[in-house]
Design a protein around this motif. Sequence first.
Motif: not given
Length: 214
Positions: A95-101, A146-151
């Motif tokens: 899933p994209e890093a949107g609000p729900a994710r 959780a720390a905001g890094h991008r997979p």
Amino acid sequence: MTRPPTAAQRRVIDAADPVTGRLKGTEAQLTALVKRGLAFRHPRPPRDHFLTPAGHRLRDAPGIPETAEPAGTAEVSAGTASGVFAARIGGEEGPEAGPARLREVHSAWQGLLELRRMTRPDGATGLPCAWERTHLVQAAALALEAAGHRPAGTEGGGYRIRATPQPEAVAVYEPDPEALGACAATLEKAGWQVGEHTEPRTGARYALASPRRT
């Protein structure tokens, strides 16, 4: 083999918190699950009930009876085919890093911190728990996401976490040297021991991370 749980007990199991395994139900239902080895009562206040590993497996594999296990620590379900939260290790579709994710990741990380607190005598949350040491790739991925890094996506860019032959160690790859250093710093803050290395054949830089015990 034990008798399958009743329909009411099954609903309690299915409704358990997907990360911590915390249960809600009547005292009779929870007591029955404890007797079957599918749940345990935490010894510290508020003395909530949680799924055992057997309870987790029963929830994640509907219709398959489980052999009861002695009560133990709650298990985080980070990545099953049953729709439970899955940490992104990089390179897979997701899933994209949107609000729900972002909400899902935040909730999963808070649940993991709570699991750390529950399973340490001093209630501290600074060191990885037993679940993290047996689910190294997922645990490291959750800490990073959780720390905001991008997979990394399917086309590259971002971190990738892979298992290694070394016991209790994962490799974190990130093509951007600065981003790799930031990933290493995040894991260190999350209670991991991290060192950067270079692959002799390819020259690729990576971080080798292991959960600290002290």
